[in-house]
Design a protein around this motif. Structure first.
Motif, PDB file in Angstrom:
ATOM      1  N   VAL A 335       0.858  -1.193   0.000  1.00 12.42           N
ATOM      2  CA  VAL A 335       0.000   0.000   0.000  1.00 12.42           C
ATOM      3  C   VAL A 335       0.894   1.244   0.000  1.00 12.42           C
ATOM      4  CG1 VAL A 335      -1.711   1.321   1.284  1.00 12.42           C
ATOM      5  CG2 VAL A 335      -1.868  -1.171   1.222  1.00 12.42           C
ATOM      6  N   MET A 341      -5.639   1.627   0.512  1.00 11.65           N
ATOM      7  CA  MET A 341      -5.709   0.848   1.753  1.00 11.65           C
ATOM      8  C   MET A 341      -7.089   0.185   1.885  1.00 11.65           C
ATOM      9  SD  MET A 341      -5.300   2.211   5.660  1.00 11.65           S
ATOM     10  CE  MET A 341      -6.754   3.250   5.670  1.00 11.65           C
ATOM     11  N   ARG A 343     -10.341  -0.765   3.461  1.00 11.80           N
ATOM     12  CA  ARG A 343     -11.021  -0.130   4.589  1.00 11.80           C
ATOM     13  C   ARG A 343     -12.187  -0.983   5.056  1.00 11.80           C
ATOM     14  NH1 ARG A 343      -9.743   5.256   6.118  1.00 11.80           N
ATOM     15  NH2 ARG A 343      -8.546   6.330   4.518  1.00 11.80           N
TER      16      ARG A 343
END
Ligand code: AOF
Ligand code: ZN
Length: 364
Positions: A335, A341, A343
């Motif tokens: 990342v 990212m 989530r």
């Protein structure tokens, strides 16, 4: 009058069957006559008989003119037994109240249509969100061909799973470990990577007495078949099922040795780094699994997160901090931008002994 408390009772019955009914969903059914519960049923271990036939059998003649509350649309196809719709019609039920729709192409609205055609009143949409949440594993398998994946982590506050020397037993306390066993109890299978087998030699069984009626399947992701034949998971494969997902191309005699030990071997395509995890999960879905609990290690966690394959997280945090030389719960998975990212949305948070359990679902 539709009384949601009866649907809540049906959902509670169904929840009790989670982990035991694959490849079928765990369905709950409550038959109510003049406000009294006269029948209760839940899908039996292995998926048959279905909930409705169990509940109707208990109700007997009292089912005539009664309401049936079911957590999933009743089936309308002939399997090993006749469809539940026909059983409900034959029993003379006046009304069927349904929480979730069944997307199985053999059902998918046909159950509701059949009941209505027989003159039975059908009410849908009662506690649907709760039912879909509970039946998420079955829905995931029907809609995406793979089981629902829950990643279980037990870490320090700073997300570490072992000290720099590799010591990891135990980070969380006894209550959290018991809660983790209960999680195993509600899943069809527990999945780990070969590194975890080599490091911990785990048994991965659910050791809460009376909690399950079928043994939990233990799945090892082991691209090159490095697992030792003497590992606990292999030595106990004849009593508690063990499956290995490998990449193929492994010498036939080595594969044969595992099969002889009672291990089910699943060969799937390779990805960049070992087994293609999406293909591995498709193979588990094809084999019937609906709910898989991933228990490690950091490599598997990273791979599943990277490939967008984590649906839920159950994260136990122990009140300790190891610092940067502790081992992370997930290895690096590239990342760079925050926008990349994975989530999650928090769905629950609670204290478990001195630890904390936070649960998350993939963000919509
Ligand atoms: C119900 N009640 O309790 C369950 C249902 O393979 P079969 O013949 O047992 O059918 C499995 C399908 O039946 C499954 O995919 C799902 O659509 C439904 N499950 N239906 O009426 C139950 N477990
Ligand atoms: Zn049925």
């Amino acid at each position: 009058m539709v009384d949601p408390s009866h649907m809540r009772a049906a959902l509670a019955l169904a929840r009790r069957g989670l982990g035991n009914t694959w490849p079928n969903p765990s369905v709950g059914c409550v038959i109510v006559q003049y406000g009294q519960v006269v029948g209760r049923g839940v899908t039996q271990p292995g998926g048959r008989p279905h909930a409705e036939t169990q509940a109707l059998a208990m109700a007997g003649e009292a089912a005539r003119g009664a309401d049936a509350y079911v957590t999933l649309e009743p089936c309308n196809h002939t399997g090993q037994t006749p469809p539940c719709t026909e059983a409900l019609v034959a029993a003379g039920v006046a009304r069927v109240v349904i929480a979730g729709n069944d997307p199985d192409p053999r059902v998918d609205g046909a159950g509701i249509a059949r009941l209505r055609a027989a003159g039975i009143e059908v009410v849908t949409g009662v506690l649907t969100a709760q039912a879909d949440e509970m039946q998420a594993g079955f829905l995931c398998r029907v809609q995406h061909g793979r089981p629902l994946v829950t990643l279980k982590l037990a870490t320090t506050l700073d997300g570490k799973i072992a000290t720099r020397s590799g010591e990891s037993q135990w980070i969380t306390g006894a209550s959290a470990r018991a809660a983790a066993h209960a999680l195993r109890g509600q899943h069809d299978a527990v999945l780990v990577g070969v590194g975890t087998v080599a490091a911990d030699n785990p048994s991965l069984t659910c050791r809460i007495v009376g909690f399950r009626s079928t043994p939990v399947v233990r799945v090892v992701v082991d691209s090159h078949l490095r697992t030792r034949l003497t590992a606990r998971l292999i030595a106990t494969a004849t009593t508690d099922p063990t499956w290995i997902i490998h990449r193929g191309g492994v010498p036939a005699d080595r594969q044969e040795a595992f099969s002889t030990a009672g291990v089910r071997m699943l060969s799937v395509a390779g990805g960049e780094r070992g087994v293609d995890l999406a293909a591995g999960l498709q193979a588990l879905g094809a084999a019937g699994l609906t709910r898989v609990l991933v228990e490690g290690g950091a490599q598997i966690a990273a791979g599943l997160l990277r490939d967008g394959l984590v649906d839920r997280i159950a994260w136990f945090h122990a009140p300790g901090i190891m610092g940067g030389d502790g081992w992370p719960a997930a290895q690096a998975f590239g990342v760079t931008d925050l926008s990349a990212m994975p989530r999650f949305t928090r769905t629950s948070i609670r204290a478990v002994g001195d630890d904390m359990l936070t649960e998350f679902s993939r963000a919509a």
